[in-house]
Design an enzyme around this catalytic site. Structure first.
Site, PDB file in Angstrom:
ATOM      1  N   HIS A  10     -17.303  27.135  -4.903  1.00 51.86           N
ATOM      2  CA  HIS A  10     -18.212  27.268  -6.040  1.00 51.86           C
ATOM      3  C   HIS A  10     -17.404  27.807  -7.216  1.00 51.86           C
ATOM      4  O   HIS A  10     -16.797  28.882  -7.130  1.00 51.86           O
ATOM      5  CB  HIS A  10     -19.366  28.210  -5.703  1.00 51.86           C
ATOM      6  CG  HIS A  10     -20.289  27.671  -4.656  1.00 51.86           C
ATOM      7  ND1 HIS A  10     -20.826  28.452  -3.642  1.00 51.86           N
ATOM      8  CD2 HIS A  10     -20.758  26.416  -4.442  1.00 51.86           C
ATOM      9  CE1 HIS A  10     -21.599  27.702  -2.881  1.00 51.86           C
ATOM     10  NE2 HIS A  10     -21.576  26.470  -3.343  1.00 51.86           N
TER      11      HIS A  10
ATOM     12  N   GLU B 181     -17.466  31.543  -8.744  1.00 51.01           N
ATOM     13  CA  GLU B 181     -17.263  32.690  -7.849  1.00 51.01           C
ATOM     14  C   GLU B 181     -15.775  33.046  -7.889  1.00 51.01           C
ATOM     15  O   GLU B 181     -14.974  32.535  -7.104  1.00 51.01           O
ATOM     16  CB  GLU B 181     -17.743  32.333  -6.444  1.00 51.01           C
ATOM     17  CG  GLU B 181     -19.227  31.986  -6.426  1.00 51.01           C
ATOM     18  CD  GLU B 181     -19.739  31.537  -5.060  1.00 51.01           C
ATOM     19  OE1 GLU B 181     -18.948  31.578  -4.086  1.00 51.01           O
ATOM     20  OE2 GLU B 181     -20.918  31.149  -4.980  1.00 51.01           O
TER      21      GLU B 181
ATOM     22  N   HIS C  67     -16.341  33.680  -0.714  1.00 52.79           N
ATOM     23  CA  HIS C  67     -17.371  33.429  -1.720  1.00 52.79           C
ATOM     24  C   HIS C  67     -17.840  34.748  -2.332  1.00 52.79           C
ATOM     25  O   HIS C  67     -17.619  35.827  -1.774  1.00 52.79           O
ATOM     26  CB  HIS C  67     -18.590  32.750  -1.082  1.00 52.79           C
ATOM     27  CG  HIS C  67     -18.380  31.316  -0.728  1.00 52.79           C
ATOM     28  ND1 HIS C  67     -18.929  30.279  -1.443  1.00 52.79           N
ATOM     29  CD2 HIS C  67     -17.667  30.746   0.278  1.00 52.79           C
ATOM     30  CE1 HIS C  67     -18.575  29.128  -0.890  1.00 52.79           C
ATOM     31  NE2 HIS C  67     -17.809  29.394   0.159  1.00 52.79           N
TER      32      HIS C  67
ATOM     33  N   GLU D 252     -18.935  36.486   2.342  1.00 51.63           N
ATOM     34  CA  GLU D 252     -19.616  36.820   1.088  1.00 51.63           C
ATOM     35  C   GLU D 252     -19.142  38.203   0.660  1.00 51.63           C
ATOM     36  O   GLU D 252     -19.290  39.178   1.402  1.00 51.63           O
ATOM     37  CB  GLU D 252     -21.132  36.802   1.287  1.00 51.63           C
ATOM     38  CG  GLU D 252     -21.701  35.425   1.596  1.00 51.63           C
ATOM     39  CD  GLU D 252     -21.710  34.498   0.387  1.00 51.63           C
ATOM     40  OE1 GLU D 252     -21.458  34.987  -0.743  1.00 51.63           O
ATOM     41  OE2 GLU D 252     -21.969  33.297   0.574  1.00 51.63           O
TER      42      GLU D 252
END
Length: 327
Positions: A55, A58, A147, A211
């Protein structure tokens, strides 16, 4: 300070024109824009894939991988394993957007889209397949895809990975993730169209999506503490590890499983959560979580929490996950 690899991606030019020897021994080759294969001087039984920027908005993990790559180039970081370093979506990184046409981390399933993100996902599949095929047949394969999240989180750093395989008691992925700074794990038991789910299912890699905090632009990630992850990655790069000892103790972190997806079926979808609702926010039985026309999503699980709530996804995609403690 930005390193050579990220600077090349953001300026839409090659970082390397040929294989380059590393100051600390070994070499690096650029296989594609944002894809570099680092080979140590001595044979290795450890194949590590590190990816970020799937992404494009990010940026904290992208900066971390850029720092690791620069340290390998200048010789300040020893290399004892094979490493495939990936900045996933260069075009989205240059624009500072999550994706171009469709979520790239949903393009690794049986029915990918046909846009630019899907084409890049196809190219990454080929590069990862080549990387593992070139390694030793018995090598330990690990893939971490880094991420950051759209929202804040009550547990800021956590992992998503397949449930540990009881048939392989000689490797404890949860212990590795805890060592890298993860404070919780969401364990899945079914396939997903994500990059790490594909690497796990197709190449038998110990793969996890990490994450690491809230998504911010380049240069604004000071609030995200990646020091423990960075330290552990440097250790693994320098000293190829053996599989962890069999896990004979309770998991080293809280573990959760998905109780159900909350899909957005139509434009009538409404998510009944505040815009700033954090990941891992508790939900209570009887709570109306969302509505989609005549469809109502009411919580009936005990000890439920929500992660990745996002009402702005395309129709047909998940707008959140309801999770419960593992077990």
């Amino acid at each position: 300070m930005m390193g050579d690899l990220l600077a090349a991606v953001l300026h839409d030019r090659p970082a390397l024109t040929a294989a380059r020897p590393l100051a600390g021994g070994g070499q690096v080759e650029e296989w594609d824009q944002g894809v570099w294969c680092f080979t140590p001087a001595a044979p290795s039984q450890f194949d590590l894939v590190l990816s970020a920027g799937v992404h494009g908005n990010e940026t904290a993990p992208v900066e971390l991988l850029d720092q690791l790559g620069q340290a390998l180039l200048d010789g300040s970081q020893p290399l004892g394993c094979r490493l495939l370093l990936i900045l996933g979506n260069p075009a989205a990184l240059r624009q500072g957007v999550r994706y171009l046409d469709e979520d790239m981390n949903r393009q690794f399933g049986a029915q990918p889209g046909g846009g630019r993100d899907a084409q890049r996902a196809h190219a990454l599949r080929q590069h990862i397949q080549r990387f593992f095929a070139d390694g030793a047949p018995a090598a330990l394969r690990v893939h971490y895809d880094l991420h950051t999240a759209i929202r804040g989180s009550l547990i800021e750093q956590f992992a998503l990975c397949a449930a540990p395989d009881p048939a392989n008691p000689h490797f404890d992925p949860l212990a590795w993730l805890a060592a890298a700074g993860m404070r919780a794990a969401l364990l899945y038991q079914r396939s997903a169209p994500t990059l790490t789910a594909w690497t796990h299912s197709q190449h038998h890699a110990h793969a996890a999506t990490l994450e690491l905090g809230k998504a911010r632009p380049f240069g604004h990630n000071q609030a995200i503490d990646l020091s423990q992850l960075a330290q552990q990655l440097r250790h693994w790069l320098a000293s190829p590890p053996l599989p962890a000892a069999p896990n004979t103790t309770p998991p080293p972190m809280p573990c959760f499983r998905v109780a159900r997806d909350i899909p957005r079926l139509s434009d009538a979808f409404r998510l009944h959560l505040a815009a700033d609702t954090a990941n891992f926010t508790p939900l209570y039985p009887g709570q109306l979580l969302a509505e989609d026309g005549d469809t109502r999503y009411v919580i009936d699980e005990q000890d439920a929490r929500v992660i990745f709530p996002n009402p702005n996804v395309a129709n047909g995609q998940r707008a959140g996950l309801v999770i419960v403690p593992w077990g």
